[in-house]
Design an enzyme around this catalytic site. Structure first.
Site, mmCIF file in Angstrom:
data_model
loop_
_atom_site.group_PDB
_atom_site.id
_atom_site.type_symbol
_atom_site.label_atom_id
_atom_site.label_comp_id
_atom_site.label_asym_id
_atom_site.label_seq_id
_atom_site.Cartn_x
_atom_site.Cartn_y
_atom_site.Cartn_z
ATOM 1 N N HIS A 175 0.872 -1.151 0.023
ATOM 2 C CA HIS A 175 0.112 -0.145 0.092
ATOM 3 C C HIS A 175 0.899 1.271 0.030
ATOM 4 O O HIS A 175 0.621 2.348 -0.751
ATOM 5 C CB HIS A 175 -1.088 0.027 1.250
ATOM 6 C CG HIS A 175 -1.443 1.430 1.356
ATOM 7 N ND1 HIS A 175 -2.744 1.672 0.625
ATOM 8 C CD2 HIS A 175 -1.519 2.413 2.077
ATOM 9 C CE1 HIS A 175 -3.134 3.235 0.972
ATOM 10 N NE2 HIS A 175 -2.254 3.346 1.835
ATOM 11 N N HIS A 180 1.149 5.189 -2.064
ATOM 12 C CA HIS A 180 1.451 6.435 -1.845
ATOM 13 C C HIS A 180 2.978 7.058 -2.623
ATOM 14 O O HIS A 180 3.182 7.908 -2.962
ATOM 15 C CB HIS A 180 1.765 6.867 -0.283
ATOM 16 C CG HIS A 180 0.730 6.522 0.523
ATOM 17 N ND1 HIS A 180 -0.370 7.849 0.722
ATOM 18 C CD2 HIS A 180 -0.064 5.640 1.175
ATOM 19 C CE1 HIS A 180 -1.272 7.415 1.419
ATOM 20 N NE2 HIS A 180 -1.312 6.159 1.656
ATOM 21 N N GLU A 221 -6.554 8.995 -0.218
ATOM 22 C CA GLU A 221 -6.608 7.707 0.146
ATOM 23 C C GLU A 221 -7.695 7.285 -0.911
ATOM 24 O O GLU A 221 -7.703 5.991 -1.501
ATOM 25 C CB GLU A 221 -7.175 7.228 1.478
ATOM 26 C CG GLU A 221 -6.054 7.567 2.376
ATOM 27 C CD GLU A 221 -5.109 6.788 2.260
ATOM 28 O OE1 GLU A 221 -4.908 5.564 1.589
ATOM 29 O OE2 GLU A 221 -3.680 6.953 3.026
ATOM 30 N N SER A 240 -3.861 0.670 -4.516
ATOM 31 C CA SER A 240 -3.055 -0.287 -3.851
ATOM 32 C C SER A 240 -3.782 -1.862 -3.820
ATOM 33 O O SER A 240 -3.337 -2.793 -3.434
ATOM 34 C CB SER A 240 -2.321 -0.014 -2.818
ATOM 35 O OG SER A 240 -3.340 0.338 -1.837
HETATM 36 FE FE LIG Z 1 -2.769 5.127 2.949
#
Ligand SMILES: [Fe+2]
Length: 295
Positions: A175, A180, A221, A240
């Site tokens: 993730h 990110h 997010e 992700s």
């Molecule tokens: Fe996150």
């Protein structure tokens, strides 16, 4: 209990169940065993728990400015990364926004092995000045978000258990890097992250901090946007997870309204049933930028 320790943790970045040692205890006992919940996929795997603990220790020993130590991933864990990439590659081509795909090409990951944070940093820093720094797990939302103002993304380094390559109950290095790390290799998305940090630094009360955390959740997010007729993902939680990228087309889409997002509750443990969808990447960038700078 201090007022600070009563703050809820931002579930995506932190999991109280993970490094269950509380921070003080962990420092006192460097060999503390990482405690996982009994329903965690790695709960019965002593080797996995030991490695998780080692990786947590790397983060605890890390001092900002140091070179980030490489995590000791096993061959089995590199295989987890390969399995995930096999699912993610076609999902990205179908569901990821153009800004993300361009960043992904710039980073040009090896799909055969888990990249070390040190290597990701070399590329991300050259593009946006951001760097990923390892944390063991326990980070308050304010600490996490304020670090963004300095171009620092606090990052977990362990990978999910190999028995469930397409499922993780907590954020892991997949993730962090695929979500990110890649978005921080976009100058505009990195700028929005920085502006979140600066807005949080100007925020005193808990209620206002909660509102900003929700805006972060529904944009960085779990943000979606339109590209022509299609709905695409720019949110790291979507990008992700191959499963959640498919599922996002079933979610209720509301036009991007940052004020509404700041008041919208969410459940981090399920696929998101509600997403805010911007009219375009440019609309997202300018609306969120304006919102954060005038916060
Ligand atoms: Fe996150």
């Amino acid at each position: 209990m201090t007022a600070e320790s009563k703050q809820p943790l931002l579930s995506d970045h932190v999991d109280m169940r993970l490094v269950a040692v509380d921070a003080d205890e962990a420092i006192a006992d460097r060999n503390a065993i990482v405690q996982l919940d009994p329903d965690h996929p790695g709960f019965r795997d002593r080797e996995y728990r030991k490695r998780r603990n080692q990786i947590a220790q790397l983060a605890m020993n890390f001092q900002p400015g140091d070179q980030i130590p490489d995590a000791p991933y096993t061959a089995e864990e590199h295989q987890v990364w390969r399995t995930i990439w096999k699912a993610l590659e076609p999902a990205h081509q179908k569901h990821a926004c153009a800004e993300y795909l361009a960043s992904l090409r710039r980073l040009n990951f090896d799909s055969d092995r888990i990249p070390q944070l040190r290597e990701v940093n070399e590329r991300v820093q050259a593009i946006s000045g951001f760097r990923l720094e390892p944390v063991a797990g326990l980070v308050q939302p304010r600490v996490f978000l304020e670090n963004l103002a300095n171009g620092v993304f606090l990052c977990t380094q362990y990978i999910r258990h190999h028995s469930t390559p397409l499922y993780t109950p907590e954020p892991d290095v997949v993730h962090e890097i695929v979500g990110h790390g890649v978005t921080l290799a976009s100058a505009r998305l990195a700028e929005l992250n920085r502006l979140f940090g600066e807005a949080v630094k100007r925020t005193a009360g808990q209620e206002a901090l909660d509102r900003l955390s929700r805006v972060y959740w529904f944009t960085i997010e779990f943000g979606a946007l339109r590209e022509g007729e299609s709905v695409k993902a720019y949110g790291t939680g979507l990008l992700s997870s191959a499963g959640e990228m498919e599922e996002m087309h079933e979610a209720e889409l509301r036009p991007l309204d940052l004020d509404a997002a700041s008041r919208q509750q969410y459940d981090p443990t399920h696929f998101q049933p509600l997403l805010f969808c911007a009219e375009s990447f440019e609309a997202l960038y300018s609306e969120l930028r304006e919102y954060l700078t005038s916060w």
